[in-house]
Design a protein around this motif. Structure first.
Motif, PDB file in Angstrom:
ATOM      1  N   ALA A   1      34.896  53.746  43.301  1.00 35.58           N
ATOM      2  CA  ALA A   1      35.503  53.329  44.396  1.00 35.58           C
ATOM      3  C   ALA A   1      36.900  52.827  43.642  1.00 35.58           C
ATOM      4  O   ALA A   1      37.070  52.580  42.734  1.00 35.58           O
ATOM      5  CB  ALA A   1      34.571  52.097  44.731  1.00 35.58           C
ATOM      6  N   ILE A   2      37.730  52.544  44.768  1.00 39.01           N
ATOM      7  CA  ILE A   2      39.132  52.299  44.613  1.00 39.01           C
ATOM      8  C   ILE A   2      39.537  51.211  45.690  1.00 39.01           C
ATOM      9  O   ILE A   2      39.087  51.210  46.796  1.00 39.01           O
ATOM     10  CB  ILE A   2      40.002  53.416  44.542  1.00 39.01           C
ATOM     11  CG1 ILE A   2      41.405  53.034  43.839  1.00 39.01           C
ATOM     12  CG2 ILE A   2      40.109  54.113  45.942  1.00 39.01           C
ATOM     13  CD1 ILE A   2      42.093  54.130  43.512  1.00 39.01           C
ATOM     14  N   SER A   3      40.096  50.263  45.162  1.00 34.38           N
ATOM     15  CA  SER A   3      40.551  49.204  45.959  1.00 34.38           C
ATOM     16  C   SER A   3      41.762  49.559  46.836  1.00 34.38           C
ATOM     17  O   SER A   3      42.221  50.877  46.771  1.00 34.38           O
ATOM     18  CB  SER A   3      41.252  47.977  45.122  1.00 34.38           C
ATOM     19  OG  SER A   3      42.616  48.429  44.410  1.00 34.38           O
ATOM     20  N   ARG A   4      42.143  48.671  47.898  1.00 36.93           N
ATOM     21  CA  ARG A   4      43.220  49.202  48.714  1.00 36.93           C
ATOM     22  C   ARG A   4      44.446  49.657  48.224  1.00 36.93           C
ATOM     23  O   ARG A   4      45.421  50.333  48.911  1.00 36.93           O
ATOM     24  CB  ARG A   4      43.360  47.851  49.757  1.00 36.93           C
ATOM     25  CG  ARG A   4      42.198  47.816  50.639  1.00 36.93           C
ATOM     26  CD  ARG A   4      42.016  46.636  51.471  1.00 36.93           C
ATOM     27  NE  ARG A   4      40.929  46.278  52.453  1.00 36.93           N
ATOM     28  CZ  ARG A   4      39.804  45.927  51.776  1.00 36.93           C
ATOM     29  NH1 ARG A   4      39.825  45.563  50.459  1.00 36.93           N
ATOM     30  NH2 ARG A   4      38.413  45.976  52.480  1.00 36.93           N
ATOM     31  N   SER A   5      44.765  48.642  47.326  1.00 34.50           N
ATOM     32  CA  SER A   5      45.997  49.086  46.663  1.00 34.50           C
ATOM     33  C   SER A   5      46.292  50.095  45.243  1.00 34.50           C
ATOM     34  O   SER A   5      47.198  50.703  44.962  1.00 34.50           O
ATOM     35  CB  SER A   5      46.893  47.770  46.082  1.00 34.50           C
ATOM     36  OG  SER A   5      46.076  47.366  44.667  1.00 34.50           O
ATOM     37  N   GLY A   6      44.929  50.386  45.095  1.00 33.08           N
ATOM     38  CA  GLY A   6      44.643  51.242  43.878  1.00 33.08           C
ATOM     39  C   GLY A   6      44.607  50.520  42.534  1.00 33.08           C
ATOM     40  O   GLY A   6      44.570  51.393  41.683  1.00 33.08           O
ATOM     41  N   SER A   7      44.768  49.151  42.433  1.00 34.15           N
ATOM     42  CA  SER A   7      44.735  48.721  41.170  1.00 34.15           C
ATOM     43  C   SER A   7      43.449  48.330  40.667  1.00 34.15           C
ATOM     44  O   SER A   7      43.583  48.225  39.549  1.00 34.15           O
ATOM     45  CB  SER A   7      45.376  47.305  41.367  1.00 34.15           C
ATOM     46  OG  SER A   7      44.806  46.412  42.361  1.00 34.15           O
ATOM     47  N   ALA A   8      42.353  48.451  41.493  1.00 33.18           N
ATOM     48  CA  ALA A   8      41.135  48.162  40.899  1.00 33.18           C
ATOM     49  C   ALA A   8      40.305  49.658  41.037  1.00 33.18           C
ATOM     50  O   ALA A   8      40.127  50.076  42.387  1.00 33.18           O
ATOM     51  CB  ALA A   8      40.388  47.040  41.393  1.00 33.18           C
ATOM     52  N   THR A   9      39.401  50.038  39.973  1.00 35.50           N
ATOM     53  CA  THR A   9      38.590  51.019  40.253  1.00 35.50           C
ATOM     54  C   THR A   9      37.451  50.793  39.393  1.00 35.50           C
ATOM     55  O   THR A   9      37.262  50.062  38.491  1.00 35.50           O
ATOM     56  CB  THR A   9      39.206  52.378  39.779  1.00 35.50           C
ATOM     57  OG1 THR A   9      39.316  52.243  38.099  1.00 35.50           O
ATOM     58  CG2 THR A   9      40.336  53.021  40.289  1.00 35.50           C
ATOM     59  N   TYR A  10      36.054  51.721  40.057  1.00 31.22           N
ATOM     60  CA  TYR A  10      35.002  51.324  39.553  1.00 31.22           C
ATOM     61  C   TYR A  10      34.435  52.608  39.514  1.00 31.22           C
ATOM     62  O   TYR A  10      34.526  53.443  40.257  1.00 31.22           O
ATOM     63  CB  TYR A  10      34.075  50.125  40.400  1.00 31.22           C
ATOM     64  CG  TYR A  10      34.814  49.053  40.551  1.00 31.22           C
ATOM     65  CD1 TYR A  10      35.673  48.924  41.673  1.00 31.22           C
ATOM     66  CD2 TYR A  10      34.530  48.003  39.760  1.00 31.22           C
ATOM     67  CE1 TYR A  10      36.440  47.417  41.881  1.00 31.22           C
ATOM     68  CE2 TYR A  10      35.334  46.704  39.947  1.00 31.22           C
ATOM     69  CZ  TYR A  10      36.289  46.492  41.054  1.00 31.22           C
ATOM     70  OH  TYR A  10      36.713  45.345  41.034  1.00 31.22           O
TER      71      TYR A  10
ATOM     72  N   ARG B   1      34.704  45.481  53.222  1.00 37.83           N
ATOM     73  CA  ARG B   1      34.052  45.105  51.946  1.00 37.83           C
ATOM     74  C   ARG B   1      35.290  45.577  50.776  1.00 37.83           C
ATOM     75  O   ARG B   1      36.184  46.210  51.020  1.00 37.83           O
ATOM     76  CB  ARG B   1      33.014  46.222  51.537  1.00 37.83           C
ATOM     77  CG  ARG B   1      31.773  46.114  52.546  1.00 37.83           C
ATOM     78  CD  ARG B   1      30.687  46.795  52.216  1.00 37.83           C
ATOM     79  NE  ARG B   1      29.453  46.623  52.921  1.00 37.83           N
ATOM     80  CZ  ARG B   1      29.301  47.267  54.199  1.00 37.83           C
ATOM     81  NH1 ARG B   1      30.014  47.973  54.830  1.00 37.83           N
ATOM     82  NH2 ARG B   1      28.169  46.979  54.777  1.00 37.83           N
ATOM     83  N   SER B   2      34.804  44.837  49.851  1.00 38.31           N
ATOM     84  CA  SER B   2      35.687  45.075  48.489  1.00 38.31           C
ATOM     85  C   SER B   2      35.389  46.407  47.782  1.00 38.31           C
ATOM     86  O   SER B   2      34.130  46.835  48.021  1.00 38.31           O
ATOM     87  CB  SER B   2      35.490  43.695  47.697  1.00 38.31           C
ATOM     88  OG  SER B   2      34.393  43.803  46.936  1.00 38.31           O
ATOM     89  N   ALA B   3      36.147  46.936  46.982  1.00 41.44           N
ATOM     90  CA  ALA B   3      35.621  47.994  46.237  1.00 41.44           C
ATOM     91  C   ALA B   3      34.340  47.889  45.405  1.00 41.44           C
ATOM     92  O   ALA B   3      33.433  48.763  45.067  1.00 41.44           O
ATOM     93  CB  ALA B   3      36.811  48.669  45.215  1.00 41.44           C
ATOM     94  N   TRP B   4      34.419  46.560  45.035  1.00 37.28           N
ATOM     95  CA  TRP B   4      33.323  46.113  44.022  1.00 37.28           C
ATOM     96  C   TRP B   4      31.843  46.372  44.918  1.00 37.28           C
ATOM     97  O   TRP B   4      31.183  46.593  44.672  1.00 37.28           O
ATOM     98  CB  TRP B   4      33.485  44.744  43.455  1.00 37.28           C
ATOM     99  CG  TRP B   4      32.055  44.114  42.565  1.00 37.28           C
ATOM    100  CD1 TRP B   4      31.384  43.141  43.285  1.00 37.28           C
ATOM    101  CD2 TRP B   4      31.669  44.801  41.628  1.00 37.28           C
ATOM    102  NE1 TRP B   4      30.317  42.959  42.529  1.00 37.28           N
ATOM    103  CE2 TRP B   4      30.420  43.872  41.371  1.00 37.28           C
ATOM    104  CE3 TRP B   4      31.887  45.740  40.621  1.00 37.28           C
ATOM    105  CZ2 TRP B   4      29.631  44.001  40.178  1.00 37.28           C
ATOM    106  CZ3 TRP B   4      31.081  45.741  39.610  1.00 37.28           C
ATOM    107  CH2 TRP B   4      30.020  44.990  39.330  1.00 37.28           C
TER     108      TRP B   4
ATOM    109  N   GLN C   1      28.389  48.645  44.512  1.00 39.17           N
ATOM    110  CA  GLN C   1      27.173  47.640  44.235  1.00 39.17           C
ATOM    111  C   GLN C   1      26.172  47.965  45.713  1.00 39.17           C
ATOM    112  O   GLN C   1      24.949  47.838  45.390  1.00 39.17           O
ATOM    113  CB  GLN C   1      27.086  46.315  44.358  1.00 39.17           C
ATOM    114  CG  GLN C   1      28.030  45.859  43.125  1.00 39.17           C
ATOM    115  CD  GLN C   1      27.577  46.353  41.776  1.00 39.17           C
ATOM    116  OE1 GLN C   1      26.337  46.032  41.491  1.00 39.17           O
ATOM    117  NE2 GLN C   1      28.141  47.367  41.090  1.00 39.17           N
ATOM    118  N   THR C   2      26.600  48.153  46.855  1.00 39.13           N
ATOM    119  CA  THR C   2      25.676  48.130  47.964  1.00 39.13           C
ATOM    120  C   THR C   2      25.442  49.530  48.466  1.00 39.13           C
ATOM    121  O   THR C   2      24.416  49.893  49.018  1.00 39.13           O
ATOM    122  CB  THR C   2      26.530  47.325  49.227  1.00 39.13           C
ATOM    123  OG1 THR C   2      27.630  48.046  49.513  1.00 39.13           O
ATOM    124  CG2 THR C   2      26.586  45.983  48.929  1.00 39.13           C
ATOM    125  N   GLY C   3      26.505  50.456  48.114  1.00 44.17           N
ATOM    126  CA  GLY C   3      26.237  51.901  48.652  1.00 44.17           C
ATOM    127  C   GLY C   3      26.523  52.023  50.327  1.00 44.17           C
ATOM    128  O   GLY C   3      26.378  52.973  50.869  1.00 44.17           O
TER     129      GLY C   3
END
Length: 126
Positions: free
Chosen positions: A50-59, A102-105, A109-111
């Protein structure tokens, strides 16, 4: 509402690389968290990245960490999944997902996600 169209997957050998892309309709791509999920034969759908809206966070799922990379180009309304060192256990139908709230996190976690692509088959032979 957003429509998601994945690129064609393919048949590759173990150790090969493959890049999937997912193009989103509309002009508000950057408001969506994006993710990739997969479903292998006889198994449930599982989170991949998953990736955040800005692309700054990935999981990433532990099973793909260090081998797969998710990225996005908000100017091109596209999210990518670069898959390296593919293994036979990566064989699955891969789905792109988009979520407005939802957030990328949360996605990891939820699918759960608001929107889904049609899926694309990736087959890795040994």
């Amino acid at each position: 509402q957003v429509q998601l169209v994945e690129s064609e997957g393919g048949l590759v050998q173990a150790g090969d690389s493959l890049r999937l892309s997912c193009a989103a309709s509309g002009r508000t791509f950057s408001i969506y968290v994006m993710g990739w999920f997969r479903q292998a034969p006889g198994k449930g759908r599982e989170f991949v990245a998953a990736i955040s809206r800005s692309g700054s966070a990935t999981y990433y799922a532990d099973s793909v960490k260090g081998r797969f990379t998710i990225s996005r180009d908000n100017g091109e309304n596209t999210v990518y999944l670069q898959m390296n060192n593919l293994k036979p256990e990566d064989t699955a139908v891969y789905y792109c997902a988009a979520d407005r709230l939802r957030s990328a996190w949360d996605l990891s976690q939820t699918g759960s996600s608001d929107y889904w692509g049609q899926g694309t088959q990736v087959t890795v032979s040994s």
